[in-house]
Write an enzyme that holds these catalytic residues in place. Sequence first.
Site, mmCIF file in Angstrom:
data_model
loop_
_atom_site.group_PDB
_atom_site.id
_atom_site.type_symbol
_atom_site.label_atom_id
_atom_site.label_comp_id
_atom_site.label_asym_id
_atom_site.label_seq_id
_atom_site.Cartn_x
_atom_site.Cartn_y
_atom_site.Cartn_z
ATOM 1 N N TRP A 90 4.105 -38.676 60.470
ATOM 2 C CA TRP A 90 3.743 -38.490 61.873
ATOM 3 C C TRP A 90 3.628 -37.016 62.231
ATOM 4 C CZ3 TRP A 90 1.222 -42.083 64.017
ATOM 5 C CH2 TRP A 90 1.438 -43.414 63.626
ATOM 6 N N ASP A 159 8.387 -34.989 69.461
ATOM 7 C CA ASP A 159 7.914 -36.373 69.410
ATOM 8 C C ASP A 159 9.136 -37.235 69.100
ATOM 9 O OD1 ASP A 159 6.915 -38.857 68.796
ATOM 10 O OD2 ASP A 159 5.570 -38.184 67.199
ATOM 11 N N LYS A 183 8.377 -48.928 71.048
ATOM 12 C CA LYS A 183 9.449 -49.239 70.101
ATOM 13 C C LYS A 183 10.771 -49.500 70.825
ATOM 14 C CE LYS A 183 7.159 -46.142 66.966
ATOM 15 N NZ LYS A 183 6.259 -47.157 66.390
HETATM 16 N N1 PMP Z 1 4.818 -40.573 66.464
HETATM 17 C C1 PMP Z 1 5.708 -41.378 65.850
HETATM 18 C C2 PMP Z 1 6.991 -40.775 65.347
HETATM 19 C C3 PMP Z 1 5.429 -42.734 65.683
HETATM 20 O O1 PMP Z 1 6.310 -43.537 65.067
HETATM 21 C C4 PMP Z 1 4.212 -43.263 66.173
HETATM 22 C C5 PMP Z 1 3.867 -44.720 66.068
HETATM 23 N N2 PMP Z 1 4.441 -45.438 65.080
HETATM 24 C C6 PMP Z 1 3.324 -42.382 66.786
HETATM 25 C C7 PMP Z 1 3.650 -41.063 66.922
HETATM 26 C C8 PMP Z 1 2.011 -42.877 67.328
HETATM 27 O O2 PMP Z 1 2.308 -43.581 68.464
HETATM 28 P P1 PMP Z 1 1.241 -44.409 69.299
HETATM 29 O O3 PMP Z 1 0.907 -45.600 68.483
HETATM 30 O O4 PMP Z 1 1.988 -44.724 70.568
HETATM 31 O O5 PMP Z 1 0.079 -43.525 69.557
#
Ligand code: PMP
Length: 348
Positions: A90, A159, A183
Amino acid sequence: MLPESILREAQSEFFELSGSGMSLLEMSHRSPLYDEIHEGARARSKSVFEVPDEFEVLFIQGGAMLQFSMVPMNFLADDVSGAYVDSGAWASKALADARMYGEAYAAWDGSDVSPSRMPDQGEVEIRPDTRYLHVTSNETIGGVRMVEWPEVDIPLIGDMSSDYMSRPIPWDRFDLVYGGVQKNLGPAGMAVVFVRRSILEETSKHLGTYLRYDIHADNRSLFNTPPVFTIWMTGKMLSWIESEGGLAEMERRTNQRAAKVYDAIDSSGGYYTNPVAVRDRSLTNVVFNLANAELETRFVAQAAKNDLVNLKGHRSVGGVRASLYNAMPMAGVDALVAFMDDFQAGNV
Ligand code: PMP
């Protein structure tokens, strides 16, 4: 997961909200009834997250991924760059998106580090004229958690999508924190963003309006039509967290859930293994491997037959992953641990 009580409550209120003659989904987002829901969710986001007054809470569509772009768009300029702790899948995506908008670099690169871990103090290298250091508090795919926030003298941006409400946030260190809600806080549809009010004057004004943090802040996240269902449900989830004992209780449960699964891994005599440095093991995404991919596939399939679902590791890494977010009851963890023991006994 969402608590069953919330799903049932939403079901009972779904067709007609508070004697209004219509469903929330049909209502004007400028109506007094919606405004109450909206303000309730905003206020609760601040109280439940224990956010100081200097921060504004924003509800922004596009999930955490839109924040990968909004952060550099709002904060980068010709004379400043963005530093990223490249701690996994990520973080790498956030860094790649930032490079589309300006100068961004990896202040620490964890891609070839084994076992996976977060940087130690002193390993994060900040160049001159860096506007912020972006960290991913929990790598959802790799199962790696940042335990020690880097001690640098520039603001942090975080994040926190996959460990929101699992531990207190050191607000004095951050200018901005974001996370997709799906989540730990509600159904998909938006990110909850906390931004330090004093920096809103410095953010870029040469962006489409929806992309500007200051516009969302000035308009109480009602600049355009907000994702009303997601906000409604998130408000319910925040109330649930509050009634269960708030952040301290969520943290206690998080620690307990994770400890049970790591104990099962560590006491399996190597049958189950976790690829993360012990200090940095995620408390919300416990990843583990078995001897080979075939056995892992069998584990996931048999688990599903026992109503233990969504245990397959992310498609990019394989293995097994138990995501233990706020709504996961302890009974779910106990059932997983019992299944792990049984599976090992039956598949040696
Ligand atoms: N950052 C992290 C740490 C994530 O786990 C995720 C999704 N699994 C995201 C960003 C992307 O999130 P979204 O699907 O809400 O765009």
